[in-house]
Design an enzyme around this catalytic site. Sequence first.
Site, PDB file in Angstrom:
ATOM      1  N   SER A  29       0.815  -1.211   0.000  1.00  0.00           N
ATOM      2  CA  SER A  29       0.000   0.000   0.000  1.00  0.00           C
ATOM      3  C   SER A  29       0.850   1.264   0.000  1.00  0.00           C
ATOM      4  O   SER A  29       1.891   1.348   0.667  1.00  0.00           O
ATOM      5  CB  SER A  29      -0.903   0.014   1.236  1.00  0.00           C
ATOM      6  OG  SER A  29      -1.538   1.268   1.394  1.00  0.00           O
TER       7      SER A  29
ATOM      8  N   LYS B 144      -8.169   0.314  -9.408  1.00  0.00           N
ATOM      9  CA  LYS B 144      -8.935  -0.219  -8.283  1.00  0.00           C
ATOM     10  C   LYS B 144     -10.032   0.764  -7.888  1.00  0.00           C
ATOM     11  O   LYS B 144      -9.816   1.974  -7.887  1.00  0.00           O
ATOM     12  CB  LYS B 144      -8.010  -0.471  -7.092  1.00  0.00           C
ATOM     13  CG  LYS B 144      -8.682  -1.042  -5.854  1.00  0.00           C
ATOM     14  CD  LYS B 144      -7.637  -1.340  -4.789  1.00  0.00           C
ATOM     15  CE  LYS B 144      -8.278  -1.921  -3.534  1.00  0.00           C
ATOM     16  NZ  LYS B 144      -8.987  -0.887  -2.754  1.00  0.00           N
TER      17      LYS B 144
ATOM     18  N   THR C  80      -5.448   3.488  -7.343  1.00  0.00           N
ATOM     19  CA  THR C  80      -6.730   3.601  -6.652  1.00  0.00           C
ATOM     20  C   THR C  80      -7.461   4.829  -7.171  1.00  0.00           C
ATOM     21  O   THR C  80      -6.954   5.951  -7.066  1.00  0.00           O
ATOM     22  CB  THR C  80      -6.525   3.691  -5.133  1.00  0.00           C
ATOM     23  OG1 THR C  80      -5.999   2.443  -4.662  1.00  0.00           O
ATOM     24  CG2 THR C  80      -7.840   3.961  -4.423  1.00  0.00           C
TER      25      THR C  80
ATOM     26  N   TYR D 141      -1.771   5.971  -4.484  1.00  0.00           N
ATOM     27  CA  TYR D 141      -2.673   7.121  -4.509  1.00  0.00           C
ATOM     28  C   TYR D 141      -1.973   8.172  -5.363  1.00  0.00           C
ATOM     29  O   TYR D 141      -1.055   8.860  -4.898  1.00  0.00           O
ATOM     30  CB  TYR D 141      -2.930   7.641  -3.098  1.00  0.00           C
ATOM     31  CG  TYR D 141      -3.723   6.688  -2.240  1.00  0.00           C
ATOM     32  CD1 TYR D 141      -5.063   6.430  -2.512  1.00  0.00           C
ATOM     33  CD2 TYR D 141      -3.141   6.042  -1.156  1.00  0.00           C
ATOM     34  CE1 TYR D 141      -5.805   5.560  -1.728  1.00  0.00           C
ATOM     35  CE2 TYR D 141      -3.870   5.169  -0.361  1.00  0.00           C
ATOM     36  CZ  TYR D 141      -5.199   4.931  -0.652  1.00  0.00           C
ATOM     37  OH  TYR D 141      -5.921   4.068   0.120  1.00  0.00           O
TER      38      TYR D 141
ATOM     39  N   HIS E 163     -13.788  -0.024  -1.705  1.00  0.00           N
ATOM     40  CA  HIS E 163     -12.769   0.378  -0.734  1.00  0.00           C
ATOM     41  C   HIS E 163     -13.066  -0.180   0.656  1.00  0.00           C
ATOM     42  O   HIS E 163     -12.793   0.467   1.676  1.00  0.00           O
ATOM     43  CB  HIS E 163     -12.643   1.906  -0.664  1.00  0.00           C
ATOM     44  CG  HIS E 163     -11.247   2.392  -0.400  1.00  0.00           C
ATOM     45  ND1 HIS E 163     -10.383   2.734  -1.401  1.00  0.00           N
ATOM     46  CD2 HIS E 163     -10.557   2.557   0.758  1.00  0.00           C
ATOM     47  CE1 HIS E 163      -9.229   3.127  -0.879  1.00  0.00           C
ATOM     48  NE2 HIS E 163      -9.309   3.008   0.446  1.00  0.00           N
TER      49      HIS E 163
END
Length: 401
Positions: free
Chosen positions: A129, A276, A177, A151, A300
């Site tokens: 992540s 995603k 994402t 991100y 999410h």
Amino acid sequence: MRHGEPNPISISRHKAPRLPARLRPMLSLADFERRAERHLPKSIFGYVSGGVQDDLSLNDNIAAFRRITLRPRILRNVAQRSLETTLFGQTLGLPFGIAPMGFSALAAYDGDVVLGRAARAAGSIAICSAASLTPLERVAAEAESRWFQAYIPGDRARISGLLDRLRRAGFDHLVVTGDVPVAGNRENNARNGFDAPLRFTPRLIWQGVTHPRWVLGTLGREMARRGMPHFENMESVQGPPLFSRDLVRSKIGREELDWDDLRYIRDIWPGRLVVKGVLHPDDARIAQDCGCDGIIVSNHGGRQLDGAITAIDALPLIRAAVPDMTVMLDGGIRRGSDVLKAMMLGADFTFVGRPFLFAAACFGEAGVAHAFALLRDEIDRDMALLGITTPMQMREVAGAG
């Protein structure tokens, strides 16, 4: 029983390896969550387990799977079963992997590396992540992770800097994402005293005092070995520290990100590109038109828009919209039958998040390995009961009359 037939109740002489005593009570993924609620401070447990606002999407993610029923076939030879699954041309030993989760190293000691190592040992993958506290270079080197979730800032120079860093580290699967233009309204974090960066408040200090095993075994151990954790992977440079009195978490301009930026990423990123957070068929089509290799259907984990459709409910229309694209699913999976239901409705692969982090928090890498074994065995058993020998045969179950 006729002469010469094997005794139907004979016991095999080959026993499975004996589990450590501390892991024997863990009979399902849900057991790890119950144990973690006692082990972790309320603020940390609430951050991992919680959703947003009234937790409508969070709760419905699990309930949606329970509404789906299965129609088994009988008297089929299912002796030769295999859970092997092909994803982007790679053969994996399982049809599920570990979803990206922020702050993993805050819940579990060296959590990002532990999750990646355990996934690899199980024949699967774990996605690192962007919100992790472990430098992505360590995750790539020590866990041999090759999937990174980002991100992405809406700024071309910052995008290219981050992608250069990922390439140098050895990542070759980029998961963008797309469903977080702004942070969700996580009221539970405010109620539990969780903030980012964290601040030493009387409530947070008390939670630490009442959870000494976490303080000493996770936070204290991490700080003693590697110093103050930082937000490591949001951009090409290190972010702010985890604990601070006056700093705020960096803003990376996600509100400005759009499909043109994704096309730019496709132009400069040589590896696999996945989006995603897809819940609408039209977005799946646009992602395919932008050159994406795959999508992850996800709300999410119920942590963004409360009341959003669940991934499993959105899946059939998305699968129909992009029949030739790799479609993965994340959200709500707690049993092996859930993995099979997702594949029945069109998923090529699935991801599971919270239960694996809870397993790592309480038991380290051995706990994650046990969680993998539990879910693997459930899938294998359910396949036999359904009359199939591979997960992809679930499409036949869907079409059975």
